[in-house]
Design an enzyme around this catalytic site. Structure first.
Site, PDB file in Angstrom:
ATOM      1  N   GLN A  89      -7.573  -3.031 -91.359  1.00 55.05           N
ATOM      2  CA  GLN A  89      -7.704  -2.672 -89.949  1.00 55.05           C
ATOM      3  C   GLN A  89      -6.682  -1.567 -89.707  1.00 55.05           C
ATOM      4  O   GLN A  89      -5.498  -1.836 -89.543  1.00 55.05           O
ATOM      5  CB  GLN A  89      -7.457  -3.916 -89.085  1.00 55.05           C
ATOM      6  CG  GLN A  89      -8.542  -4.970 -89.307  1.00 55.05           C
ATOM      7  CD  GLN A  89      -8.120  -6.353 -88.865  1.00 55.05           C
ATOM      8  OE1 GLN A  89      -7.044  -6.827 -89.221  1.00 55.05           O
ATOM      9  NE2 GLN A  89      -8.966  -7.003 -88.079  1.00 55.05           N
ATOM     10  N   HIS A 100       1.761  -2.095 -89.496  1.00 58.36           N
ATOM     11  CA  HIS A 100       2.234  -1.808 -90.848  1.00 58.36           C
ATOM     12  C   HIS A 100       0.983  -1.935 -91.724  1.00 58.36           C
ATOM     13  O   HIS A 100       0.344  -2.991 -91.744  1.00 58.36           O
ATOM     14  CB  HIS A 100       3.296  -2.849 -91.239  1.00 58.36           C
ATOM     15  CG  HIS A 100       3.945  -2.626 -92.572  1.00 58.36           C
ATOM     16  ND1 HIS A 100       5.038  -3.352 -92.985  1.00 58.36           N
ATOM     17  CD2 HIS A 100       3.644  -1.793 -93.605  1.00 58.36           C
ATOM     18  CE1 HIS A 100       5.387  -2.963 -94.208  1.00 58.36           C
ATOM     19  NE2 HIS A 100       4.546  -2.024 -94.605  1.00 58.36           N
ATOM     20  N   HIS A 102      -1.769  -2.833 -94.082  1.00 58.61           N
ATOM     21  CA  HIS A 102      -1.929  -3.980 -94.971  1.00 58.61           C
ATOM     22  C   HIS A 102      -3.401  -4.183 -95.308  1.00 58.61           C
ATOM     23  O   HIS A 102      -4.247  -4.147 -94.428  1.00 58.61           O
ATOM     24  CB  HIS A 102      -1.331  -5.263 -94.390  1.00 58.61           C
ATOM     25  CG  HIS A 102      -1.813  -5.634 -93.033  1.00 58.61           C
ATOM     26  ND1 HIS A 102      -1.327  -5.037 -91.881  1.00 58.61           N
ATOM     27  CD2 HIS A 102      -2.718  -6.552 -92.605  1.00 58.61           C
ATOM     28  CE1 HIS A 102      -1.915  -5.567 -90.825  1.00 58.61           C
ATOM     29  NE2 HIS A 102      -2.767  -6.491 -91.236  1.00 58.61           N
ATOM     30  N   HIS A 104      -6.109  -6.773 -96.591  1.00 60.47           N
ATOM     31  CA  HIS A 104      -6.437  -8.170 -96.848  1.00 60.47           C
ATOM     32  C   HIS A 104      -7.229  -8.265 -98.154  1.00 60.47           C
ATOM     33  O   HIS A 104      -8.156  -7.491 -98.361  1.00 60.47           O
ATOM     34  CB  HIS A 104      -7.330  -8.737 -95.739  1.00 60.47           C
ATOM     35  CG  HIS A 104      -6.679  -8.853 -94.408  1.00 60.47           C
ATOM     36  ND1 HIS A 104      -6.102 -10.020 -93.961  1.00 60.47           N
ATOM     37  CD2 HIS A 104      -6.511  -7.955 -93.410  1.00 60.47           C
ATOM     38  CE1 HIS A 104      -5.610  -9.837 -92.744  1.00 60.47           C
ATOM     39  NE2 HIS A 104      -5.854  -8.593 -92.374  1.00 60.47           N
TER      40      HIS A 104
END
Lengths: 199, 199
Positions: A89, A100, A102, A104
């Site tokens: 996202q 930050h 990231h 998944h």
């Protein structure tokens, strides 16, 4: 003992997550999840705290996704899965809750979410409060400032305008894990990374 | 005129997609989408037809995601967006419909899916038949073998067990685009890539 005992603290956004971290490179780290959607649901982030993929240098971008590939292969093996969902996202209007970068990584197997509606229920879970890392961390993890969220338990997202498809009772029923659970999983996965080929 | 007129045909799975391609590197290509969820929804794939991220070489992995980063920045600019959803269904049990690695890039802006249920409705759209590339291509694009799917219009996924949260009428209402539409968008985006910094 944390796999990174004695190391420099590692930040995920404004949160210190060192006990959850099971793998690092000079530019990237991988951490276990506070509220995994499925077993082996982990996150991979750049060491540098930047919100958007475009903020990464080319070297950080390459290293992040080489790490996603290697960590993904490892969790697929360790958790007996056959596929992976990989999702970023990238920005608040894409549903990002912690500013930050990231990725998944969610190990998948046949019929693993039949009870929740089928293969694609993973996205509802990712975007219900289960995957809402911002409120999850706020509700469960002391920050470096030592404060706890005043929103604990209300299930609201930190991003106004986001919607959960889960009834609140379901969110409340899924408690975030304790730090010892996460630390134990991180230690196990740190050992498994040693068995994972580099390329 | 296709941006790649005269070039070697480019395959997405078993489908020739050359007119949809707006950017290539030696290892990677980017194509416009047959049934975009939102304006600027594009795909980035390795030139080599392999199903899983782990099948990629490290060089292919780096190039794929450097291209995702650069193409994402371009479509965010061109379509006036402020965020991006980036998603890979890596394997059939993660919902992959075409057995060829592909990253979805979906430009997002505030309130863009309020009519469909909010920010996170993108995942329902991705995993309803809107994002079901396998059946979409089967229903609309002649393959190199020249056959059309016999399933046209029934909205079924090629992956048994997948579920759509959309009523069939909604799927039927969204027709795949014609090749000329896709070719025109690909030409426009090919020019825009020339304005996009390399790093």
């Amino acid at each position: 003992m944390s796999p990174l005992k004695g190391a420099t603290p590692i930040y995920f956004g404004s949160f210190i997550v060192t006990p959850q971290v099971f793998h690092t490179t000079p530019l990237t780290f991988a951490l276990v999840n506070l509220k995994p959607i499925l077993p082996g649901h982990v996150l991979v982030s750049p060491r540098r705290v930047v919100p958007r993929v475009t903020d990464l240098t080319p070297a950080e971008t390459s290293d992040l996704f080489l790490t996603v590939r290697r960590v993904g292969r490892m969790v697929e093996r360790v958790y007996g899965a056959t596929s992976l969902n990989i999702a970023i996202q990238d920005g608040v209007h894409a549903g990002q809750s912690v500013p930050h970068v990231h990725a998944h990584i969610i190990p998948r197997k046949a019929a693993d979410l039949d009870h929740a509606g089928g293969t694609d229920a993973v996205y509802d879970l990712l975007d219900g409060n289960e995957g809402d890392l911002g409120s999850a961390f706020k509700n469960a993890v002391p920050t470096e400032e030592g404060n706890q969220s005043t929103e604990a338990g209300n299930g609201n997202s930190v991003n106004s305008g986001r919607r959960s498809r889960f009834p609140v009772v379901d969110n409340d029923a899924r408690k975030p894990r304790g730090e010892e659970d996460m630390r134990a999983e991180a230690e196990m996965l740190a050992l498994e990374m040693e068995n994972e080929p580099l390329d």
